[in-house]
Design a protein around this motif. Structure first.
Motif, PDB file in Angstrom:
ATOM      1  N   GLU A 144       0.822  -1.213   0.000  1.00 50.64           N
ATOM      2  CA  GLU A 144       0.000   0.000   0.000  1.00 50.64           C
ATOM      3  C   GLU A 144       0.852   1.258   0.000  1.00 50.64           C
ATOM      4  N   GLN A 145       2.172   1.092  -0.114  1.00 49.43           N
ATOM      5  CA  GLN A 145       3.136   2.191  -0.086  1.00 49.43           C
ATOM      6  C   GLN A 145       3.161   2.906   1.265  1.00 49.43           C
ATOM      7  N   LYS A 146       2.715   2.211   2.311  1.00 45.61           N
ATOM      8  CA  LYS A 146       2.970   2.685   3.666  1.00 45.61           C
ATOM      9  C   LYS A 146       4.429   2.385   3.994  1.00 45.61           C
ATOM     10  N   ILE A 147       5.031   3.245   4.781  1.00 52.47           N
ATOM     11  CA  ILE A 147       6.450   3.112   5.091  1.00 52.47           C
ATOM     12  C   ILE A 147       6.618   2.422   6.442  1.00 52.47           C
ATOM     13  N   SER A 148       7.461   1.411   6.473  1.00 48.14           N
ATOM     14  CA  SER A 148       7.906   0.793   7.714  1.00 48.14           C
ATOM     15  C   SER A 148       9.377   1.127   7.895  1.00 48.14           C
ATOM     16  N   ALA A 149       9.748   1.493   9.111  1.00 50.06           N
ATOM     17  CA  ALA A 149      11.128   1.869   9.379  1.00 50.06           C
ATOM     18  C   ALA A 149      11.533   1.361  10.745  1.00 50.06           C
ATOM     19  N   VAL A 150      12.825   1.190  10.927  1.00 59.01           N
ATOM     20  CA  VAL A 150      13.356   0.798  12.233  1.00 59.01           C
ATOM     21  C   VAL A 150      14.377   1.831  12.664  1.00 59.01           C
ATOM     22  N   ALA A 151      14.379   2.087  13.972  1.00 63.05           N
ATOM     23  CA  ALA A 151      15.302   3.051  14.560  1.00 63.05           C
ATOM     24  C   ALA A 151      15.900   2.443  15.809  1.00 63.05           C
ATOM     25  N   ALA A 152      17.022   2.982  16.237  1.00 63.73           N
ATOM     26  CA  ALA A 152      17.689   2.443  17.415  1.00 63.73           C
ATOM     27  C   ALA A 152      18.424   3.544  18.161  1.00 63.73           C
ATOM     28  N   THR A 153      18.463   3.398  19.486  1.00 63.97           N
ATOM     29  CA  THR A 153      19.328   4.188  20.354  1.00 63.97           C
ATOM     30  C   THR A 153      20.455   3.270  20.818  1.00 63.97           C
ATOM     31  N   ASP A 154      21.189   3.695  21.816  1.00 65.61           N
ATOM     32  CA  ASP A 154      22.250   2.835  22.350  1.00 65.61           C
ATOM     33  C   ASP A 154      21.684   1.639  23.098  1.00 65.61           C
ATOM     34  N   THR A 155      20.420   1.712  23.526  1.00 65.69           N
ATOM     35  CA  THR A 155      19.874   0.647  24.377  1.00 65.69           C
ATOM     36  C   THR A 155      18.564   0.052  23.876  1.00 65.69           C
ATOM     37  N   ASP A 156      17.829   0.771  23.029  1.00 69.85           N
ATOM     38  CA  ASP A 156      16.491   0.336  22.646  1.00 69.85           C
ATOM     39  C   ASP A 156      16.298   0.444  21.139  1.00 69.85           C
ATOM     40  N   ALA A 157      15.202  -0.152  20.663  1.00 66.06           N
ATOM     41  CA  ALA A 157      14.870  -0.099  19.243  1.00 66.06           C
ATOM     42  C   ALA A 157      13.402   0.234  19.063  1.00 66.06           C
ATOM     43  N   TYR A 158      13.097   0.862  17.932  1.00 64.16           N
ATOM     44  CA  TYR A 158      11.730   1.213  17.566  1.00 64.16           C
ATOM     45  C   TYR A 158      11.385   0.574  16.218  1.00 64.16           C
ATOM     46  N   VAL A 159      10.131   0.158  16.088  1.00 67.57           N
ATOM     47  CA  VAL A 159       9.553  -0.170  14.791  1.00 67.57           C
ATOM     48  C   VAL A 159       8.393   0.784  14.597  1.00 67.57           C
ATOM     49  N   VAL A 160       8.408   1.555  13.512  1.00 63.53           N
ATOM     50  CA  VAL A 160       7.399   2.577  13.289  1.00 63.53           C
ATOM     51  C   VAL A 160       6.827   2.443  11.883  1.00 63.53           C
ATOM     52  N   GLY A 161       5.634   2.985  11.698  1.00 63.74           N
ATOM     53  CA  GLY A 161       5.000   3.001  10.392  1.00 63.74           C
ATOM     54  C   GLY A 161       4.278   4.307  10.169  1.00 63.74           C
ATOM     55  N   PHE A 162       4.278   4.802   8.934  1.00 62.82           N
ATOM     56  CA  PHE A 162       3.583   6.034   8.598  1.00 62.82           C
ATOM     57  C   PHE A 162       3.322   6.059   7.107  1.00 62.82           C
ATOM     58  N   LYS A 163       2.435   6.975   6.681  1.00 63.12           N
ATOM     59  CA  LYS A 163       2.053   7.052   5.277  1.00 63.12           C
ATOM     60  C   LYS A 163       2.870   8.075   4.500  1.00 63.12           C
ATOM     61  N   SER A 164       3.117   9.232   5.108  1.00 62.00           N
ATOM     62  CA  SER A 164       3.782  10.298   4.359  1.00 62.00           C
ATOM     63  C   SER A 164       4.559  11.178   5.318  1.00 62.00           C
ATOM     64  N   SER A 165       5.021  12.307   4.812  1.00 62.63           N
ATOM     65  CA  SER A 165       5.853  13.190   5.615  1.00 62.63           C
ATOM     66  C   SER A 165       5.076  13.919   6.694  1.00 62.63           C
ATOM     67  N   ASP A 166       3.756  14.011   6.561  1.00 68.46           N
ATOM     68  CA  ASP A 166       2.963  14.829   7.484  1.00 68.46           C
ATOM     69  C   ASP A 166       2.014  14.037   8.364  1.00 68.46           C
ATOM     70  N   ASP A 167       1.835  12.742   8.110  1.00 69.15           N
ATOM     71  CA  ASP A 167       0.867  11.954   8.863  1.00 69.15           C
ATOM     72  C   ASP A 167       1.451  11.475  10.191  1.00 69.15           C
ATOM     73  N   PRO A 168       0.573  11.259  11.194  1.00 70.26           N
ATOM     74  CA  PRO A 168       1.057  10.684  12.453  1.00 70.26           C
ATOM     75  C   PRO A 168       1.460   9.226  12.252  1.00 70.26           C
ATOM     76  N   PHE A 169       2.132   8.674  13.232  1.00 73.09           N
ATOM     77  CA  PHE A 169       2.507   7.268  13.175  1.00 73.09           C
ATOM     78  C   PHE A 169       1.266   6.382  13.073  1.00 73.09           C
ATOM     79  N   LEU A 170       1.323   5.385  12.200  1.00 68.97           N
ATOM     80  CA  LEU A 170       0.317   4.326  12.218  1.00 68.97           C
ATOM     81  C   LEU A 170       0.565   3.398  13.398  1.00 68.97           C
ATOM     82  N   PHE A 171       1.810   3.201  13.746  1.00 62.69           N
ATOM     83  CA  PHE A 171       2.203   2.474  14.942  1.00 62.69           C
ATOM     84  C   PHE A 171       3.605   2.910  15.321  1.00 62.69           C
TER      85      PHE A 171
END
Length: 440
Positions: A376-403
């Motif tokens: 559906e062209q939704k974006i899934s991304a992963v991020a990390a700090t020194d201790t934790d990780a995030y899995v996030v999803g969003f549609k575009s540059s201006d929309d809130p996180f889907l998760f």
């Protein structure tokens, strides 16, 4: 959906919630409904089928369709390699497997590939498969895979580094879908790889070259490296990526400005290679800043353009990953304004590689490590700090996180989505290689 009608019916019309979705003769009637995600598909649908005879008389029948889907971002399956310490660095879906690479300390810390069942996340027979098993050459006891790509035939191309510290050497291997070695390449000491992509009849890797190995008085300095191999393993071309790049208003006569290509992607529409990464730029005699950059090459290795961030969002920034969404490149990385103030950034690159269209999210001290798009062209991304990780999803540059999901004591470095929309995030949990697949 199928229909059974009397012999005098000459045409059918199907409406869903009052909107026509199909019309034609009964013999050709065939319609299906694809539920692709909770956001796009969940709800109640009214289906009405209208039959018409040769005299224009009509009759209709209705049905209700209820669609219930798992929450976007909810876990579908997970895999943890508990045999030995390890981590994953890249993930790619094939037609019949989720392929992940990294390293596993069993018995020594070696470049390793796993092929996982895309529905259960369990390893397929014969995996994990390590460098010492597929390669006939004697290799250093330490190695790690850092990049993965699949070509049109399903072959796995694995970029890795062998050895440790400043003695590392770049390594490239192409394995058949069954895991058999087709060819391998070992590069010279002082070079390393960081990513790989498959292009038509080509494999292209990026990495860096240590340019001052004999200087013991100053920190190591690096130039970028881009190399292309044909399908049989012959190196076709090799390029050094170094300042000045197109658009620079400074020189690097002493070669004290470093370039770090982190990822690359073949762009089918433009028939170019897009490289993204981090580089040092000189603002004046005293100040040097780390900035995000992109560079574009033709398939034959000609540099056709470059973009370097001007620092609109912070003192420093960088790019660590790139994917293609709706035929356009999307890159992921970070921005920082002073010590301990970094956060994640996603950039939509235009045809010239310009990344000024961006999304800055408040994930403190984190960097976006990987990005992918689902069906559906939704974006899934992963991020990390020194201790934790995030899995996030969003549609575009201006929309809130889907998760937006936080995983303590984890690091995530890779993400990819299959043709159905399921997305896999890969890295490590504790000190074990870890994969988590989530719903679209």
């Amino acid at each position: 959906m199928h229909a059974v009608v009397s012999d005098d019916v000459v045409s059918l019309q199907l409406r869903v919630d009052g909107e026509e979705v199909w019309a034609g003769p009964p013999a050709e009637f065939e319609w299906s409904f694809a539920a692709t995600s909770k956001a796009a598909s969940e709800g109640t649908y009214t289906l009405e089928l209208v039959a018409r005879d040769s005299e224009g008389l009509t009759a209709s029948a209705t049905a209700m369709l209820w669609v219930t889907m798992p929450d976007t971002g909810a876990e579908r399956c997970a895999f943890t390699e508990d045999v030995g310490a390890g981590r994953l660095t890249a993930a790619v879906y094939s037609e019949d497997a989720l392929v992940v690479v990294g390293a596993l300390a069993n018995p020594s810390y070696q470049a390793t590939v796993w092929r996982l069942d895309p529905d259960s996340c369990q390893p397929q027979a014969g995996y994990p498969w390590q460098l010492s098993q597929w390669s006939p050459q004697p290799m250093p006891t330490t190695s790690e895979a850092v990049g993965l790509a699949l070509d049109a035939e399903g072959r796995m191309v694995i970029a890795a580094n062998i050895g440790a510290g400043l003695s590392r050497r770049p390594y490239l291997a192409v394995l058949s879908p069954e895991g058999a070695l087709e060819w391998e390449y070992v590069g010279p000491m002082g070079q390393t790889y960081s990513g790989v992509t498959a292009a038509p009849n080509r494999f292209v890797v990026v990495g860096e070259v240590h340019v001052n190995p004999n200087d013991n008085n100053n920190p190591p300095t690096y130039d970028g490296l881009v190399e292309s191999f044909d399908a049989a393993g012959t190196k076709v071309w090799s390029r050094i990526l170094a300042a000045p790049l197109p658009g620079d208003d400074f020189a690097d006569n002493n070669n004290d400005l470093a370039e770090h290509p982190r990822a690359l992607k073949w762009q089918e529409e433009s028939q170019t290679l897009l490289v993204v990464g981090e580089r040092l730029v000189r603002e004046n005699i005293i100040f040097k800043w780390t900035r995000a950059f992109s560079a574009r090459y033709t398939a034959n290795g000609a540099l056709v353009g470059a973009w370097t961030s001007s620092g609109l969002d912070g003192d420093e920034d960088g790019l660590l990953a790139v994917a293609t969404c709706s035929g356009k490149p999307v890159a992921a990385g970070w921005v920082s304004s002073g010590p301990n103030s970094s956060t994640t950034a996603t950039r939509w690159l235009d045809p010239l590689g310009n990344g000024d269209k961006r999304r800055i999210d408040n994930l403190a001290d984190a960097s976006m490590r990987a990005v992918a798009c689902d069906r559906e062209q939704k974006i899934s991304a992963v991020a990390a700090t020194d201790t934790d990780a995030y899995v996030v999803g969003f549609k575009s540059s201006d929309d809130p996180f889907l998760f937006n999901q936080l995983f303590p004591q984890a690091t995530l470095a890779a993400v990819d989505c299959d043709s159905r929309g399921f997305c896999a995030a890969a890295g490590l949990l504790g000190n074990h290689a870890w994969v988590r697949v989530h719903h679209p």
